[in-house]
Design an enzyme around this catalytic site. Structure first.
Site, short mmCIF file in Angstrom:
data_model
loop_
_atom_site.label_atom_id
_atom_site.label_comp_id
_atom_site.label_asym_id
_atom_site.label_seq_id
_atom_site.Cartn_x
_atom_site.Cartn_y
_atom_site.Cartn_z
N ASP A 283 -1.13 6.42 -5.61
CA ASP A 283 -2.16 7.39 -6.02
C ASP A 283 -1.55 8.40 -6.97
O ASP A 283 -0.49 8.98 -6.69
CB ASP A 283 -2.69 8.12 -4.78
CG ASP A 283 -3.14 7.14 -3.70
OD1 ASP A 283 -4.21 6.54 -3.86
OD2 ASP A 283 -2.41 6.98 -2.71
N HIS B 107 -1.84 11.23 -2.34
CA HIS B 107 -3.14 10.66 -2.00
C HIS B 107 -4.19 11.74 -1.78
O HIS B 107 -5.30 11.67 -2.32
CB HIS B 107 -3.03 9.80 -0.75
CG HIS B 107 -4.35 9.26 -0.29
ND1 HIS B 107 -5.18 9.95 0.57
CD2 HIS B 107 -4.99 8.10 -0.58
CE1 HIS B 107 -6.28 9.24 0.78
NE2 HIS B 107 -6.19 8.11 0.10
N GLU C 241 -4.01 4.17 -8.60
CA GLU C 241 -5.32 4.74 -8.33
C GLU C 241 -5.38 6.17 -8.86
O GLU C 241 -4.59 7.03 -8.47
CB GLU C 241 -5.65 4.74 -6.84
CG GLU C 241 -7.03 5.33 -6.58
CD GLU C 241 -7.43 5.40 -5.12
OE1 GLU C 241 -8.41 6.13 -4.83
OE2 GLU C 241 -6.77 4.76 -4.30
N HIS D 296 0.83 -1.20 0.00
CA HIS D 296 0.00 0.00 0.00
C HIS D 296 0.87 1.26 0.00
O HIS D 296 1.67 1.46 0.91
CB HIS D 296 -0.90 -0.03 1.23
CG HIS D 296 -1.94 1.03 1.28
ND1 HIS D 296 -2.24 1.73 2.41
CD2 HIS D 296 -2.79 1.50 0.33
CE1 HIS D 296 -3.22 2.58 2.18
NE2 HIS D 296 -3.56 2.46 0.91
#
Length: 252
Positions: free
Chosen positions: A45, A58, A118, A16
């Site tokens: 991200d 993020h 993402e 992550h």
């Protein structure tokens, strides 16, 4: 099931934001640390600066993870490039910078690492961000090497994913879900996704069966407890995103 979903190229364990909480998230130091723990795939991200440079962050705003302030997407890259993105985490990482997507692509392609990118649009820029990120991913992965496994593009924004599909339809996509709306599976299929990535508590045998019936791979975030990881492994999930790169041993 699409050819990519049928012959799934991504490992089950995904670090992550690079290395979870062990390093400043979404920095090159984090990816290097995650890799040192044996991880071959990273979640991160990506958003756009005001002048359309794709970079990693993020939050919409800068205050939590840099020494800057304000909405990141309203600033040019020349300003963002000089921010300290490491001191908030620890003195050891002081001076870490916000990476551009091209820098991360170089790091991954040189060593065969894989990505779940993402798409994090600044509010109001969903379609534009999806378009630019998809085009940049296609350019970077084609420029660096032919035949490399492309990043799995994901987003909570259906609009961003739709734009990414229009811009680069061959790139794999996944719909991120924090809750299961009645049309979650239909939405993923309409976007021609290869996977859904659900908050870990949403997964049960029935949800897995529904996803599988649509030909979708099943991934989950963010799993940090061993008992929960085992429950999800028992359900047969294809991808587990975790902060605990120091606890869970990634598979080959």
């Amino acid at each position: 099931m699409s050819p990519l979903a049928q012959h799934w190229p991504y490992p089950r364990w995904i670090a992550h934001r690079g290395a979870g909480t062990l390093a400043p998230e979404n920095t090159l130091a984090a990816f290097a640390l995650g890799a040192s723990h044996g991880y071959r795939m990273f979640e991160c991200d990506v958003k756009l600066s005001a002048d359309d440079v794709a970079f990693l962050l993020h939050d919409d705003t800068l205050a939590r993870t840099t020494d800057g302030s304000g909405v990141a997407g309203t600033l040019p890259w020349a300003t963002l490039a000089h921010l300290d993105a490491g001191s908030w985490h620890s003195e050891q990482h002081a001076g870490q910078r916000l990476p551009r997507l091209d820098q991360l692509a170089r790091f991954c392609l040189q060593s065969g690492y894989l990505l779940n990118l993402e798409i994090k649009p600044t509010p109001g820029t969903e379609r534009h961000t999806g378009t630019v990120v998809a085009r940049e991913v296609a350019r970077l992965w084609a420029v660096h090497t032919h035949g490399a496994t492309p990043p799995l593009l994901s987003s909570f924004s259906r609009e961003a994913l739709a734009a990414a599909r229009t811009a680069q339809p061959t790139l794999p996509r996944a719909l991120l879900l924090s809750e299961l709306a009645p049309d979650w599976c239909q939405a993923a299929l309409a976007l021609q996704c290869v996977a859904v990535i659900c908050q870990h508590r949403l997964w049960n045998a029935q949800v897995v069966e529904q996803a599988r019936s649509g030909g979708l791979r099943c991934l989950t975030y963010t799993v940090n407890e061993e008992s929960e990881a085992q429950r999800l492994l028992d359900l047969g999930l294809d991808g587990i995103i975790t902060d605990r790169v120091d606890v869970f041993q990634p598979d080959a």
